[in-house]
Write a protein that holds these residues in place. Sequence first.
Motif, PDB file in Angstrom:
ATOM      1  N   GLN A 152       0.972  -1.265  -0.003  1.00  0.00           N
ATOM      2  CA  GLN A 152       0.102   0.157  -0.148  1.00  0.00           C
ATOM      3  C   GLN A 152       0.964   1.222   0.113  1.00  0.00           C
ATOM      4  OE1 GLN A 152      -3.817   0.046  -0.680  1.00  0.00           O
ATOM      5  NE2 GLN A 152      -2.607   2.277  -0.859  1.00  0.00           N
ATOM      6  N   LEU A 153       1.947   1.425   0.874  1.00  0.00           N
ATOM      7  CA  LEU A 153       2.819   2.064   0.570  1.00  0.00           C
ATOM      8  C   LEU A 153       3.224   2.261  -0.455  1.00  0.00           C
ATOM      9  CD1 LEU A 153       4.771   2.189   3.980  1.00  0.00           C
ATOM     10  CD2 LEU A 153       3.124   4.035   3.319  1.00  0.00           C
ATOM     11  N   PHE A 154       3.707   1.336  -1.112  1.00  0.00           N
ATOM     12  CA  PHE A 154       4.600   1.854  -2.191  1.00  0.00           C
ATOM     13  C   PHE A 154       3.316   2.020  -4.126  1.00  0.00           C
ATOM     14  CE2 PHE A 154       6.003  -0.083  -6.858  1.00  0.00           C
ATOM     15  CZ  PHE A 154       7.297   0.482  -6.758  1.00  0.00           C
ATOM     16  N   ARG A 155       2.310   1.696  -3.230  1.00  0.00           N
ATOM     17  CA  ARG A 155       1.382   3.052  -4.431  1.00  0.00           C
ATOM     18  C   ARG A 155       1.147   4.005  -3.900  1.00  0.00           C
ATOM     19  NH1 ARG A 155      -2.154   0.067  -7.622  1.00  0.00           N
ATOM     20  NH2 ARG A 155      -2.268  -2.475  -7.262  1.00  0.00           N
ATOM     21  N   LEU A 181       8.492   7.032   4.775  1.00  0.00           N
ATOM     22  CA  LEU A 181       9.788   7.146   3.336  1.00  0.00           C
ATOM     23  C   LEU A 181      10.714   5.689   3.371  1.00  0.00           C
ATOM     24  CD1 LEU A 181       9.779  10.428   2.544  1.00  0.00           C
ATOM     25  CD2 LEU A 181       8.837   8.783   1.633  1.00  0.00           C
ATOM     26  N   ASP A 182      10.903   5.923   5.640  1.00  0.00           N
ATOM     27  CA  ASP A 182      11.807   5.385   6.413  1.00  0.00           C
ATOM     28  C   ASP A 182      12.027   3.649   6.129  1.00  0.00           C
ATOM     29  OD1 ASP A 182      13.009   6.933   7.355  1.00  0.00           O
ATOM     30  OD2 ASP A 182      12.361   7.065   9.232  1.00  0.00           O
ATOM     31  N   GLU A 183      10.458   3.347   5.911  1.00  0.00           N
ATOM     32  CA  GLU A 183       9.696   2.218   6.178  1.00  0.00           C
ATOM     33  C   GLU A 183      10.182   1.705   4.070  1.00  0.00           C
ATOM     34  OE1 GLU A 183       7.868  -0.928   7.221  1.00  0.00           O
ATOM     35  OE2 GLU A 183       8.762   0.422   8.059  1.00  0.00           O
ATOM     36  N   LEU A 184       9.945   2.556   3.892  1.00  0.00           N
ATOM     37  CA  LEU A 184      10.044   1.766   1.760  1.00  0.00           C
ATOM     38  C   LEU A 184      11.437   1.962   1.908  1.00  0.00           C
ATOM     39  CD1 LEU A 184       7.719   4.281   0.380  1.00  0.00           C
ATOM     40  CD2 LEU A 184       7.559   2.149   0.546  1.00  0.00           C
ATOM     41  N   GLY A 185      12.399   2.423   2.169  1.00  0.00           N
ATOM     42  CA  GLY A 185      13.560   2.114   1.855  1.00  0.00           C
ATOM     43  C   GLY A 185      14.665   2.354   0.272  1.00  0.00           C
ATOM     44  N   ASP A 186      15.099   1.708   0.494  1.00  0.00           N
ATOM     45  CA  ASP A 186      15.064   1.442  -1.461  1.00  0.00           C
ATOM     46  C   ASP A 186      14.418   1.928  -2.342  1.00  0.00           C
ATOM     47  OD1 ASP A 186      14.947  -0.910  -0.881  1.00  0.00           O
ATOM     48  OD2 ASP A 186      17.263  -1.766  -1.530  1.00  0.00           O
TER      49      ASP A 186
END
Length: 157
Positions: free
Chosen positions: A100-103, A116-121
């Motif tokens: 969901q975050l990536f979407r 954004l920390d969770e998404l990392g690279d």
Amino acid sequence: MSPLPDNPDALYGDVIMDHYRSPRHRAPLPNADVEAEEFNPFCGDRATLQLRLGPTHGNAVSIQDVSALAEGCSIIQASASLLADNLQGRTVEQAADLSQLFRDLMQGKPLPSVALDELGDLEALEVVRQYPVRIKCALLPWVALEEGLRRLGRRSV
Ligand code: ZN
């Protein structure tokens, strides 16, 4: 609409090009618990995702192994490789949250720094928003993940 780059190296950046050139976790899993495949007829991209589940901790089911095989453009290959890298060691629920975050990232929603920390690279793929027809390419492995998680949810009910 921006033209598609012929030579995307400089435009897409190091993280994407590294995952495109040396994709991770492509080997098929012999005993996958979850499998889903998605195809985009528009550009011929195909993504096959497999998960092998690990032990359950309380209500949380861990993801022990991930295989993400992508055929097609540089973006889907990089996205599939980054997805597989980032799912390793998460729980099924965390995988759904990450998807969901990536979407949200790809749709340009403003994200708090903790997200954004969770998404990392994975944040490296945000550059793809400059090439709108490629957003679907970046999302396809995640669509396969979501389909796989849906099937898993149905099965465990
Ligand atoms: Zn593509």
